[in-house]
Every structure is written in C-alpha cells, then in structure tokens.
Scaffold this motif. Structure first.
Motif, short mmCIF file in Angstrom:
data_model
loop_
_atom_site.label_atom_id
_atom_site.label_comp_id
_atom_site.label_asym_id
_atom_site.label_seq_id
_atom_site.Cartn_x
_atom_site.Cartn_y
_atom_site.Cartn_z
N LEU A 1 0.84 -1.20 0.00
CA LEU A 1 0.00 0.00 0.00
C LEU A 1 0.87 1.25 0.00
N LYS A 2 0.41 2.26 -0.71
CA LYS A 2 1.11 3.54 -0.69
C LYS A 2 0.81 4.24 0.64
N ALA A 3 1.85 4.69 1.33
CA ALA A 3 1.68 5.26 2.66
C ALA A 3 0.84 6.54 2.64
N PRO B 1 10.77 3.69 -5.87
CA PRO B 1 11.15 4.10 -4.52
C PRO B 1 10.06 4.96 -3.89
N GLY B 2 9.89 4.84 -2.56
CA GLY B 2 8.87 5.63 -1.88
C GLY B 2 8.52 5.06 -0.53
N GLN B 3 7.46 5.60 0.08
CA GLN B 3 6.98 5.18 1.38
C GLN B 3 5.83 4.19 1.18
N TYR B 4 5.91 3.02 1.86
CA TYR B 4 4.91 1.97 1.67
C TYR B 4 4.49 1.34 3.00
N LEU B 5 3.31 0.70 2.94
CA LEU B 5 2.81 -0.15 4.02
C LEU B 5 2.62 -1.55 3.48
N LEU B 6 2.71 -2.55 4.37
CA LEU B 6 2.39 -3.93 4.00
C LEU B 6 1.18 -4.39 4.80
N SER B 7 0.21 -5.01 4.10
CA SER B 7 -0.99 -5.53 4.74
C SER B 7 -1.05 -7.04 4.53
N ARG C 1 -0.76 -5.19 9.78
CA ARG C 1 -0.24 -4.14 8.90
C ARG C 1 1.10 -3.65 9.44
N VAL C 2 2.05 -3.43 8.52
CA VAL C 2 3.40 -3.02 8.89
C VAL C 2 3.78 -1.78 8.06
N ALA C 3 4.35 -0.78 8.72
CA ALA C 3 4.89 0.38 8.01
C ALA C 3 6.35 0.13 7.66
#
Length: 809
Positions: free
Chosen positions: A48-50, A74-80, A90-92
């Motif tokens: 997921l896009k943060a 490259p970028g800021q993401y989350l994992l679900s 969910r993990v940042a």
C-alpha cells in the motif's frame, strides 16, 4: 468462430512466452509465519502507498511462506497481511530507496482470549473475487440440516431442475468437483449423491464460470468446486453435527469430523449419515394431436405419488505426512453406501373428445437401488525452492450400482388386462487417473504452470428385463441389454500469469485427446453392435485484469470448453420410467463445444457486475418423441446451436454492524436452434435472483432471512419451466462458552418451490407439475471439541472431469 479461436490461441501463447524486462525498480521481499514459527502459504500480501493507503501491488506467499514485490518505484509503503483464521496485520516500511528484505511477520490466530472475551473471525456468506465467487456454507443459518444439493440450489447463479441437473447462470453442463476432484457421475446419480451429503460436512463452495487451462476443459457453464471440511489445528480436534428435520416425512442428517495433527503427520476422518424419507408428487396432462398438430385426438391425465426412504453413509479418512518443510505425502480413502427404496402409484386416465374416461390404467412400482463406492488417492508435493514446485496425484475409484425394478399395470375398461415388468440392472464403474503439475516463477514475477493428466474409465452395464404373461415371467429381449464402454483421455496444458504494474495477465492452452470403445452385446433377438471414436481439441484461455485504483478493478476472460455425453447416454438400450414413458440412449451423441467471454467490474470488493456472452455448437438437449400408441420417449442429442447473452450483478453489503446483506441477480437472453423432426427455434429472457440477510445480535444470537426466485426459464428446446422460488429463515444461539451452537431453521416457508412447465412432443403436448418435501423445519446442534496445540496447516488433492458422465439418467 475460427478467427476467434486463432486470436485467443495467439494471445494465450503470447502471454505464456512473455518474460518482461521492466525498467529498473526496487524489490521488497519477506516471509510470513504463525505464532509458533510454522510457515504460512497463501497469505494475501498487499503493498500500500503510505500517502493514501491505495493499493500498489498484490501478491501471496508461496509454500515456503515467502512473498516478494518486483520493480517497485522508490517511496513510502505499508504492507498488509490477511488470511482466513488469522488476525489481519499491517506493517509500516522505512523509506524504500533500494531493494531490501522486510522483517519476518508472525500472524496471530483470529480466535484469542483477551481478558475473558473471545474474539472470533467470521466469514461472510458470499465472497466476491474477479475470477470466482465463494460461498461459506456455515455462515448461513438456514443451511443447518440441509443437504449439499439444497445448499447449491440457493447459491448465487445456480439452479437445479426436476431431473437434478445443475445449471450455472442459465447454462447446463457444469463440472462438479469434490475437493478439486471430479465426481464421475451423471446428473441424476450426482443429484442422489449430493442429496446424501450433509451441508455440515462442507466448508465452502467455489463457483468459477471461466477457469484457467489448469482445470479440465469439461463444463461449458464452468466449475463448481465443493470443498469439504478438514480441521487445520494442531492436536486432537473434532466437530459433531446433529440435525433432525420434519417436513411431511423425517429428515435426519448427521456428521462427525475428527483430526489429530502433531509433529510430522496429520490424521483425519470424516463420517456422515443421512437417514430420511422423501416424497415427490408429479401431475402430468397430455394432449395428443393429429398430424396437423391442431386437432386433439385424445388426452391423458396422469397423477403420480412417489415415496422414497433413503439411508446414506459416507466416510473419508487419510493421513498427511510432512517429510520436511518442502515435501508432503498424502493418502486418503473414501467410501459410500447408499440404499434407496422407491415406491410409486400412478393412475392414468385416457379421455376422449367428449370429456369421458375411456379407460384407466393404474401402475404400481417397487424399486430398490444400492450404490457402493470405494476410492483411493495418493498425492505428493515437493517444493524445490521458493519458486519451483511439483505435485503428483494418483486416484482410483470403484462404483458398484444395483437397481431392481418392478412394475404392475392394471387397465380397466372395455379391454381390461393386467401385465407386469421387472428388471435387474447392475452396473460397475472403474476409474483410474494420474496427473502431475509443475509451477515455477521466472524472473520478474512471471508464474508458469504446466502439467499432464491421464484418466481411464471402464463401465459394465447390464439390463435384464422380464415381462409377465399369464402369471409367468418371460425374458423381454426388446429391453434386455449389456453395454460395455471404455474411455481414455490424455491432457497437457501450459499456463502463464504475470503482474505488470496495475495489470494482471494470464493465458493458457490445454490439449485433450479422447478415445472410446463401446460394445452393445446381443441376445437371442438382437445382434452385437459396437462403435469407436477418437478426437482431439485445443482449449485456449485468457484473463486480463486492470486495477485502476483501490476501488475499481476491471477484468476480461475468454475460454473454450467441451462437454462430453454421459457414458450411459451413448447406450441405445431402453430404461423404463413407467408404462407410457421410456428413456433411451443415443450412440450418435457427439460432444458440444462452447466459447465463453466475460467482462467484469469489481467495486471495493463489494459489488461486481459482469457482462457475458457464450455460443455453443452441437448443443446438448433433451429430445421428446411420441408414437401412435401414446408412448413418450425421452432421449438426448445434438440439436444445433445455443447463444446466451448475460448480465449479472452481485453485491455484499453491511448496512449496519449487525446486518450483512448478499444479493445476486443473473439476467440471460437465450436463443436455442435445432431440428427435432422439424426445424425449431426458441428465444427466452430469464432471470434468477438470490438474497440473504445475515443478522448478528448480542449474547451469541444470530439469524438469517433468505430466498431465491427464478423467472420463466428454458434449458431444452422443447421444454419451458414456469417461475419458482422459496423463502427460508433461521435463528442460532452459541452455547457452552461458544464451543457449541443450537440452530432452528425452516426452508420453503410458503411452500412455493414447485417445478412446473410445458413440454412439446411430436404430435403431443404435456403440462407437468412436480412438488417435493421441500418445506422442512430443522433443529440442529453442533459442537467443537478437542485439545488444540499451537499452529495450523491445510491440504487438498486433485483428479478431474468424468463423474458427471456415468450412470443412467
């Protein structure tokens, strides 16, 4: 359609040969396990896009619990992370500028005790996915005490006709799988089998209208995969289900599931029993015409009452042995014993044009059928690495069926007489199959699958008939028959799937070669006869899905499928239904081929809309014939062509926290063309609708109100069915610290699920109405027991298509 065939084949091969070289990005990978450290395959992992939590990519863990995302900007993401039975997680992630491996993730079981409060994950009744619809059977209170056939009958898009034939979205010839394996039974025998299987033994039902090339090409309407329950929890665990129902007659449906898993092995046993009695009332009124089809010569009114006590036992047991994290071996044994007695009384009145009864014939029958089945399955799975896996399955099935018939006909009137007919119809069926499937992920998330399968069927069917003449029984050589049939099918397939940015592409090609030999042995008045045939076909499939954003997903599927005639329908012998109704086979029956196309839109996993088109050549249809004596003959054959344009809408809503609502509607515009004596054509618009309200209250209470409705419909060229439907309701209460449940339900509350319609014959027309013991009140008790340990896994099997093509319908 040759140009469409070529395009799909080229598209499938293009996808299968594609190994994309996408522009540079980073790779994010990791692993998932449960709280005990046991790896978890098939976990859905969303990147997921943060900034807005929108979905960037979706994947799932492999058999080693490993996941990876390729070519990520490259970028800021989350994992679900999500999987049934475990709490979502969910993990940042830290700012991603280079490829890296995320920290291992441990998922917790969804049912955990927190300060005396049990939190339990509940499955929705209906799950909507781009390639399939899933029905979670236990989520519906009204499924308590029901049979598998009754659950199918109320499932989205599925209908069952008076002969037990299952249709999906307005199309017959559905491939029915049990735990991924074919049942190898024709419509009537399959309906009997599903009528003996308790709904409490079923975990879920998968409905796939356009499956990939990995599956058998059989079933023009698609595949229905019935997955039975198998406990996944370590330690000793069990589930007991007891149900008693009362309609006009009793219904007793029970099951027991036992499982023990510890260390490297898993033992399981499932036993079910159905001890019930049913009735069927059939009313038929026929008009007979002269050759002009306008002038009525006489009429025939025939009410029939049928009662059938039924005892069914089924058993499945087996062992899974884990040689390590990469290799699993399995052995399972299945058994079935079914005993059904059928008694009927028919009173037929011949009526002249002055509305007077010329004569009355009363037919009584006493039939008994016994069905025994024993099956063995051996399977093995080995993961060479995180991206390479091989599976092998070997299956053997043995069916023994006996059917004893007795008919006594008494005619009153000016030419009164009494005659009788009795028959002994034993049959055996031997099925062996073997298959191997290999899966490999290549480079940039290209998943390749290939496999081979061979199945061999041998059936031996005997029909010994005798007729009564002056209280003496004599051989009836016109009906006596001995039919031998052997069939072999070889198959190869290749399938490829690749995620390219927001696109998910899949294409495949399946090759099947069929050969069969049939022999009809002669008797004192009939010579031997035989026929042989071989044919080969290609079956391309294609799937493309585009995720526009987190709310909208568009998909397109296309595929070619085949339906082969049931073995017994190739046998030209006569099967007696009653004095004036016979059924016969057709040795010239050919397979039918269908092209299916679907375009779908999925909105927020809650609403899916599908537009479909299919065209079938050499269309299967029942054929109804009549002769000058008033005898009606049922057979089947290839009539010509059928086209079907469909629109379906499915929705899963939650108006309030305690109320969930599932709705599905299927609209079909069908045109059937063919020749039965004369050229015929029929066009009809039909719809079937399902609705289910699931209500959750405090204190462990829940309830359901559901129903389905089918408009005027047509599956065969000569028969049209009137509207039908039913309403069901139920209530449930959790007891014994939420380890047990009491359920009370009633099906067909208003007793509206009759099947009636019109059939056109050569120089005859019939109105019929069939009512069954469908209004049933059921009280059920289910109890989960055992001493679970930490951890969980699960397993399945494989086989293929032929169950729908065996017996005597």
């Amino acid at each position: 359609m040759k140009w469409i065939n070529c395009l799909i084949v080229l598209f499938s091969l293009l996808i299968c040969s594609t190994v994309s070289a996408q522009p540079g990005g980073i790779k994010i990978s990791g692993s998932v396990a449960d709280s005990s450290g046991q790896v978890l395959p098939a976990v859905t992992v969303m990147l997921l896009k943060a900034a807005d939590s929108s979905t960037a990519k979706i994947t799932s863990t492999d058999n080693s619990g490993v996941y990876s995302f390729e070519d990520i900007p490259p970028g800021q993401y989350l994992l679900s992370f999500s999987i049934t039975g475990y709490a979502p997680h969910r993990v940042a992630l830290p700012g991603a500028n280079a490829s890296f491996t995320a920290d291992p993730v441990r998922l917790q079981k969804a049912a955990v005790l927190l300060q005396g409060v049990t939190v339990i994950a509940r499955k929705p009744l209906i799950e909507l996915k781009p390639d399939r619809t899933i029905v979670n059977v236990d989520a519906a209170v009204t499924n308590v005490g029901a049979t598998a056939l009754e659950v199918l009958e109320k499932s989205p898009g599925i209908t069952v006709d008076r002969n037990g034939t299952i249709s999906l979205k307005g199309k017959q010839n559905v491939l029915i799988l049990m735990d991924g394996k074919p049942s190898y039974l024709p419509a009537a025998d399959l309906a009997n089998y599903l009528s003996g299987l308790s709904a409490s033994q079923i975990e879920l039902i998968e409905i796939m209208t356009n499956p990939s090339s990995k599956y058998d090409a059989a079933g023009n309407a698609g595949i229905i995969n019935i997955k039975t329950k198998k406990n996944k929890v370590r330690g000793f665990n069990g589930n007991l289900n007891l149900a008693y129902g009362q309609g006009t007659y009793y219904k007793n449906n029970n099951s027991l599931l036992l499982n023990y898993r510890n260390g490297n092995y898993n033992l399981y046993l499932t036993y079910g029993t159905n001890i019930s009695q049913y009735f069927t009332d059939i009313y038929a009124y026929r008009w007979y015409y002269r050759e002009d089809n306008k002038t009525v010569t006489n009429r025939f009114e025939q009410p029939t009452s049928i009662t059938s006590p039924f005892v069914n036992h089924n058993l499945k047991t087996g062992i899974d042995y884990f040689l390590g994290k990469k290799t699993t071996l399995g052995l399972s044994v299945t058994g079935l014993h079914s005993d059904r007695k059928t008694r009927s009384r028919t009173s037929g009145d011949w009526i002249n044009n002055n509305d007077q009864i010329d004569s009355t014939i009363v037919t009584t029958s006493d039939n008994k059928s016994v069905w025994k089945n024993l099956g063995f399955a051996v399977n093995g799975r080995h993961a060479f690495s995180s991206d390479k896996e091989l599976s092998v399955d070997i299956d053997y099935l043995n069916y023994d069926l006996s059917n004893n018939q007795f008919y006594l006909n008494t005619l009153s009137g000016s030419a009164s007489y009494t005659d009788g007919l009795r028959g002994n119809l034993p049959s055996t069926l031997r099925i062996s199959s073997a298959k191997a499937d290999y899966t490999q992920t290549i480079g940039k998330m290209l998943k390749m699958e290939t496999g081979w399968k061979t199945s061999h069927v041998k059936t031996d069917n005997v029909a010994n008939y005798e007729y009564m003449e002056i209280n003496n029984w004599k051989p009836d050589y016109d009906k006596t028959n001995h039919f031998l049939y052997a069939e072999t099918i070889h198959a190869l397939y290749i399938n490829a799937q690749q995620q390219v940015s927001k696109w998910n592409l899949q294409g495949g090609l399946r090759f099947e070669h069929t050969s069969y030999d049939a022999n009809q042995l002669g008797n004192a008045f009939r010579k031997d006869s035989s026929f042989t045939r071989q044919y080969s076909s290609l079956f391309p499939t294609a799937f493309a899905s585009y995720q526009a954003d987190s709310a909208h997903t568009f998909s397109f599927t296309a595929g070619r499928r085949i339906d082969r005639p049931a073995f017994q329908k190739l046998n030209p012998f006569v099967f007696v239904i009653n004095k004036y109704t016979y059924q016969t086979g057709n040795p010239y029956f050919r397979p039918q081929f269908t092209w299916n196309f679907e375009f779908s839109h999925l909105y927020k996993q809650a609403l899916i809309t599908t537009l479909s088109y299919s065209v079938t050549n050499d269309y299967f249809s029942q054929i109804f014939l009549s002769d000058s004596s008033g005898l009606i003959i049922y057979t089947e054959g290839n009539l010509g062509r059928m086209t079907n344009v469909g629109l379906s809408v499915s929705s899963q809503l939650a108006p309030t926290p305690w109320w969930s609502l599932s709705i599905q509607a299927n609209l079909n515009r069908k045109k059937i063309e063919g020749v039965v004596v004369n050229a015929l054509s029929s066009t009809i618009t039909q719809m079937n609708m399902n609705i289910s309200n699931q209500l959750r209250f405090k204190g462990g209470w829940s309830a359901e109100l559901s129903g389905f409705y089918i408009t005027r419909a047509q599956n065969d060229l000569q028969e049209v069915l009137d509207p039908t439907g039913q309403v069901a309701a139920g209530v449930a209460k959790q007891i014994l610290k939420n380890k047990a449940t009491l359920k009370l339900s009633i099906r067909d509350i208003f007793y509206t699920q009759a099947m009636q319609g019109w059939t056109d014959f050569q120089q005859a027309r019939e109105y019929f109405k069939l009512t069954r013991d469908s209004r049933v009140v059921t009280l059920a008790f289910s109890w989960r027991f055992g001493k679970p340990l930490k951890g969980a896994t699960r397993k399945a099997g494989a086989s293929d298509e032929i169950k729908e093509r065996i017996g005597q319908n």
